[in-house]
Design a protein around this motif. Sequence first.
Motif, PDB file in Angstrom:
ATOM      1  N   ARG A 126     -47.802 -28.832   2.762  1.00 33.40           N
ATOM      2  CA  ARG A 126     -48.474 -28.228   3.995  1.00 33.40           C
ATOM      3  C   ARG A 126     -46.928 -27.370   4.266  1.00 33.40           C
ATOM      4  O   ARG A 126     -45.848 -28.626   4.843  1.00 33.40           O
ATOM      5  CB  ARG A 126     -48.516 -29.567   4.961  1.00 33.40           C
ATOM      6  N   CYS A 127     -46.534 -26.195   4.957  1.00 31.97           N
ATOM      7  CA  CYS A 127     -45.797 -25.570   5.568  1.00 31.97           C
ATOM      8  C   CYS A 127     -45.055 -26.554   6.389  1.00 31.97           C
ATOM      9  O   CYS A 127     -45.552 -26.245   7.430  1.00 31.97           O
ATOM     10  CB  CYS A 127     -46.554 -24.103   5.566  1.00 31.97           C
ATOM     11  N   GLU A 128     -43.807 -26.289   6.250  1.00 31.15           N
ATOM     12  CA  GLU A 128     -42.697 -27.135   7.817  1.00 31.15           C
ATOM     13  C   GLU A 128     -43.121 -26.028   8.652  1.00 31.15           C
ATOM     14  O   GLU A 128     -42.579 -26.466   9.676  1.00 31.15           O
ATOM     15  CB  GLU A 128     -41.318 -27.454   7.046  1.00 31.15           C
ATOM     16  N   ARG A 129     -42.799 -24.580   7.986  1.00 27.53           N
ATOM     17  CA  ARG A 129     -43.193 -23.775   9.755  1.00 27.53           C
ATOM     18  C   ARG A 129     -44.551 -23.615  10.088  1.00 27.53           C
ATOM     19  O   ARG A 129     -44.720 -23.293  11.193  1.00 27.53           O
ATOM     20  CB  ARG A 129     -42.115 -22.198   8.685  1.00 27.53           C
ATOM     21  N   CYS A 130     -45.377 -23.227   9.218  1.00 23.53           N
ATOM     22  CA  CYS A 130     -46.564 -22.435  10.052  1.00 23.53           C
ATOM     23  C   CYS A 130     -47.319 -23.181   9.534  1.00 23.53           C
ATOM     24  O   CYS A 130     -48.760 -22.959  10.137  1.00 23.53           O
ATOM     25  CB  CYS A 130     -46.402 -20.464   9.220  1.00 23.53           C
ATOM     26  N   GLY A 131     -47.367 -25.016   8.990  1.00 21.66           N
ATOM     27  CA  GLY A 131     -48.592 -25.592   8.965  1.00 21.66           C
ATOM     28  C   GLY A 131     -49.353 -25.330   7.612  1.00 21.66           C
ATOM     29  O   GLY A 131     -50.494 -25.755   7.667  1.00 21.66           O
ATOM     30  N   ALA A 138     -49.397 -27.004 -11.173  1.00 22.02           N
ATOM     31  CA  ALA A 138     -49.599 -28.215 -11.891  1.00 22.02           C
ATOM     32  C   ALA A 138     -48.406 -29.257 -12.191  1.00 22.02           C
ATOM     33  O   ALA A 138     -47.376 -27.800 -11.987  1.00 22.02           O
ATOM     34  CB  ALA A 138     -50.264 -27.213 -13.328  1.00 22.02           C
ATOM     35  N   PRO A 139     -47.761 -30.271 -12.831  1.00 22.22           N
ATOM     36  CA  PRO A 139     -47.456 -30.924 -12.616  1.00 22.22           C
ATOM     37  C   PRO A 139     -46.392 -29.893 -13.688  1.00 22.22           C
ATOM     38  O   PRO A 139     -45.139 -30.637 -13.502  1.00 22.22           O
ATOM     39  CB  PRO A 139     -47.670 -32.109 -13.172  1.00 22.22           C
ATOM     40  N   GLN A 140     -46.853 -29.338 -14.021  1.00 25.39           N
ATOM     41  CA  GLN A 140     -45.074 -29.277 -15.626  1.00 25.39           C
ATOM     42  C   GLN A 140     -44.119 -28.008 -14.785  1.00 25.39           C
ATOM     43  O   GLN A 140     -44.218 -27.118 -15.626  1.00 25.39           O
ATOM     44  CB  GLN A 140     -46.152 -28.461 -16.723  1.00 25.39           C
ATOM     45  N   ASP A 141     -45.480 -27.477 -13.983  1.00 24.37           N
ATOM     46  CA  ASP A 141     -44.748 -26.181 -13.452  1.00 24.37           C
ATOM     47  C   ASP A 141     -44.151 -26.390 -12.026  1.00 24.37           C
ATOM     48  O   ASP A 141     -43.862 -25.827 -11.098  1.00 24.37           O
ATOM     49  CB  ASP A 141     -46.009 -25.173 -13.024  1.00 24.37           C
ATOM     50  N   PHE A 142     -43.944 -28.059 -11.692  1.00 23.93           N
ATOM     51  CA  PHE A 142     -43.913 -27.702  -9.847  1.00 23.93           C
ATOM     52  C   PHE A 142     -42.273 -28.722 -10.194  1.00 23.93           C
ATOM     53  O   PHE A 142     -42.113 -29.125 -10.586  1.00 23.93           O
ATOM     54  CB  PHE A 142     -45.327 -29.614 -10.038  1.00 23.93           C
ATOM     55  N   THR A 143     -41.051 -27.734  -9.675  1.00 22.94           N
ATOM     56  CA  THR A 143     -40.416 -28.181  -9.185  1.00 22.94           C
ATOM     57  C   THR A 143     -40.382 -28.006  -7.561  1.00 22.94           C
ATOM     58  O   THR A 143     -40.368 -27.517  -6.773  1.00 22.94           O
ATOM     59  CB  THR A 143     -38.998 -27.279  -9.738  1.00 22.94           C
ATOM     60  N   PRO A 144     -40.562 -29.941  -6.926  1.00 23.25           N
ATOM     61  CA  PRO A 144     -40.069 -29.478  -5.419  1.00 23.25           C
ATOM     62  C   PRO A 144     -39.010 -29.433  -4.999  1.00 23.25           C
ATOM     63  O   PRO A 144     -37.836 -28.904  -5.983  1.00 23.25           O
ATOM     64  CB  PRO A 144     -41.016 -30.661  -5.302  1.00 23.25           C
ATOM     65  N   PRO A 145     -38.812 -28.774  -3.403  1.00 24.88           N
ATOM     66  CA  PRO A 145     -40.208 -28.641  -2.954  1.00 24.88           C
ATOM     67  C   PRO A 145     -40.660 -26.812  -2.583  1.00 24.88           C
ATOM     68  O   PRO A 145     -39.904 -26.076  -3.088  1.00 24.88           O
ATOM     69  CB  PRO A 145     -39.319 -28.600  -1.569  1.00 24.88           C
ATOM     70  N   PRO A 146     -41.737 -27.546  -2.768  1.00 27.63           N
ATOM     71  CA  PRO A 146     -42.878 -25.731  -3.175  1.00 27.63           C
ATOM     72  C   PRO A 146     -42.800 -24.918  -1.902  1.00 27.63           C
ATOM     73  O   PRO A 146     -42.557 -25.432  -0.899  1.00 27.63           O
ATOM     74  CB  PRO A 146     -44.483 -26.649  -3.618  1.00 27.63           C
ATOM     75  N   PRO A 147     -42.328 -23.560  -2.198  1.00 25.23           N
ATOM     76  CA  PRO A 147     -42.341 -22.568  -1.274  1.00 25.23           C
ATOM     77  C   PRO A 147     -43.978 -22.185  -0.591  1.00 25.23           C
ATOM     78  O   PRO A 147     -45.164 -22.690  -1.181  1.00 25.23           O
ATOM     79  CB  PRO A 147     -42.392 -21.873  -1.638  1.00 25.23           C
ATOM     80  N   CYS A 148     -44.162 -22.082   0.946  1.00 21.66           N
ATOM     81  CA  CYS A 148     -45.503 -22.048   1.334  1.00 21.66           C
ATOM     82  C   CYS A 148     -45.927 -21.113   1.058  1.00 21.66           C
ATOM     83  O   CYS A 148     -45.128 -19.672   0.836  1.00 21.66           O
ATOM     84  CB  CYS A 148     -45.540 -21.648   3.130  1.00 21.66           C
ATOM     85  N   PRO A 149     -46.876 -20.343   0.488  1.00 22.86           N
ATOM     86  CA  PRO A 149     -47.309 -18.869  -0.141  1.00 22.86           C
ATOM     87  C   PRO A 149     -47.739 -17.661   1.171  1.00 22.86           C
ATOM     88  O   PRO A 149     -47.231 -17.055   0.911  1.00 22.86           O
ATOM     89  CB  PRO A 149     -48.832 -19.022  -1.259  1.00 22.86           C
ATOM     90  N   ALA A 150     -47.448 -19.049   2.102  1.00 23.74           N
ATOM     91  CA  ALA A 150     -47.713 -17.509   3.524  1.00 23.74           C
ATOM     92  C   ALA A 150     -46.252 -17.228   3.621  1.00 23.74           C
ATOM     93  O   ALA A 150     -46.769 -15.629   4.127  1.00 23.74           O
ATOM     94  CB  ALA A 150     -48.526 -18.444   4.689  1.00 23.74           C
ATOM     95  N   CYS A 151     -45.603 -17.720   3.664  1.00 23.25           N
ATOM     96  CA  CYS A 151     -44.381 -17.448   4.748  1.00 23.25           C
ATOM     97  C   CYS A 151     -43.010 -17.536   3.505  1.00 23.25           C
ATOM     98  O   CYS A 151     -41.952 -17.125   4.596  1.00 23.25           O
ATOM     99  CB  CYS A 151     -44.109 -17.834   5.996  1.00 23.25           C
ATOM    100  N   GLY A 152     -43.369 -18.265   3.463  1.00 20.99           N
ATOM    101  CA  GLY A 152     -41.764 -18.767   1.818  1.00 20.99           C
ATOM    102  C   GLY A 152     -40.609 -20.042   2.570  1.00 20.99           C
ATOM    103  O   GLY A 152     -40.171 -20.838   1.724  1.00 20.99           O
ATOM    104  N   ALA A 153     -41.653 -20.925   3.636  1.00 25.04           N
ATOM    105  CA  ALA A 153     -40.323 -22.153   3.724  1.00 25.04           C
ATOM    106  C   ALA A 153     -41.457 -22.921   3.411  1.00 25.04           C
ATOM    107  O   ALA A 153     -41.921 -23.163   2.885  1.00 25.04           O
ATOM    108  CB  ALA A 153     -41.051 -22.339   5.398  1.00 25.04           C
ATOM    109  N   PRO A 154     -40.015 -24.208   2.806  1.00 23.34           N
ATOM    110  CA  PRO A 154     -40.707 -25.157   1.916  1.00 23.34           C
ATOM    111  C   PRO A 154     -41.947 -25.861   2.974  1.00 23.34           C
ATOM    112  O   PRO A 154     -41.536 -26.238   3.931  1.00 23.34           O
ATOM    113  CB  PRO A 154     -38.968 -25.567   2.764  1.00 23.34           C
ATOM    114  N   GLY A 155     -42.328 -26.405   1.425  1.00 18.33           N
ATOM    115  CA  GLY A 155     -43.174 -27.211   1.991  1.00 18.33           C
ATOM    116  C   GLY A 155     -43.014 -28.402   2.444  1.00 18.33           C
ATOM    117  O   GLY A 155     -42.299 -29.118   0.951  1.00 18.33           O
ATOM    118  N   ARG A 156     -43.867 -29.346   2.342  1.00 16.02           N
ATOM    119  CA  ARG A 156     -43.776 -31.313   2.525  1.00 16.02           C
ATOM    120  C   ARG A 156     -44.775 -31.477   1.696  1.00 16.02           C
ATOM    121  O   ARG A 156     -46.160 -30.927   2.599  1.00 16.02           O
ATOM    122  CB  ARG A 156     -43.435 -31.991   4.085  1.00 16.02           C
TER     123      ARG A 156
END
Length: 245
Positions: A126-131, A138-156
């Motif tokens: 869930r985006c920390e900026r826009c919600g 996929a777990p093998q492609d996942f390096t946290p934190p994930p960027p929001c696909p809408a605005c690029g802010a970090p997701g929680r």
Amino acid sequence: MSDLHTARHRLMNARRIAVLTGAGISKPSGIPTFRDAAGLWQDFDLEEYATPSAYARNPQKVWEWYAWRYKNVLQAQPNPAHALLVELEHSLGEGFLLVTQNVDGLHRRAGSQRVVNLHGDITRGRCERCGQRFPLPAPQDFTPPPPCPACGAPGRPDVVWFGELLPEGAFERALEAFTACEVALVIGTSGEVEPAASLGRLARHSGAYLIEINPEATPLSPLADCSLRMGAVEGLQALMARPPG
């Protein structure tokens, strides 16, 4: 007429059924519950991983823990209890609602459609900026934190941490279903975490027939019309068994 026979009859003839599930329904899939001897919190301090303050102090530490849980959840598979609830939903359509305290996503992976996730979904960010909510890579492609696909802010993690509010509208939808249902089915939950714990009581006080499936007695047990001291799979199989002939 035995409690189980009556419960089967009431379930079979109900037009409106509300279901609440907790960690016990996912235990047969290999996902540990929070409260038993081998539970998830035995080795982890919730104050360090599942509170807004923990995330504020060390978001990377929290994300690494959730990424580990996310990978484990995706390795788990829905079990026969999940499948039986899908079958029940198919028989009722709009008269059915499944409310879950679990964040593992197994109900939806099993095929459930009418689901309210009271505590969020560990497979999403869930985006920390826009919600905006979005599926995690996929777990093998996942390096946290994930960027929001809408605005690029970090997701929680898109989960409800201790001390946070439930997702907007989630409890209201659950409340409507449980106060209007003819049968309330509560499976694998301790009956101690509010506000979910109140749903079975509200259904019973509104005139519903209340069925509890849990290996151990809970605060809800004295109110239940039928208490099956079984695990989720065994209890649902007993409850939904076809009559002979």
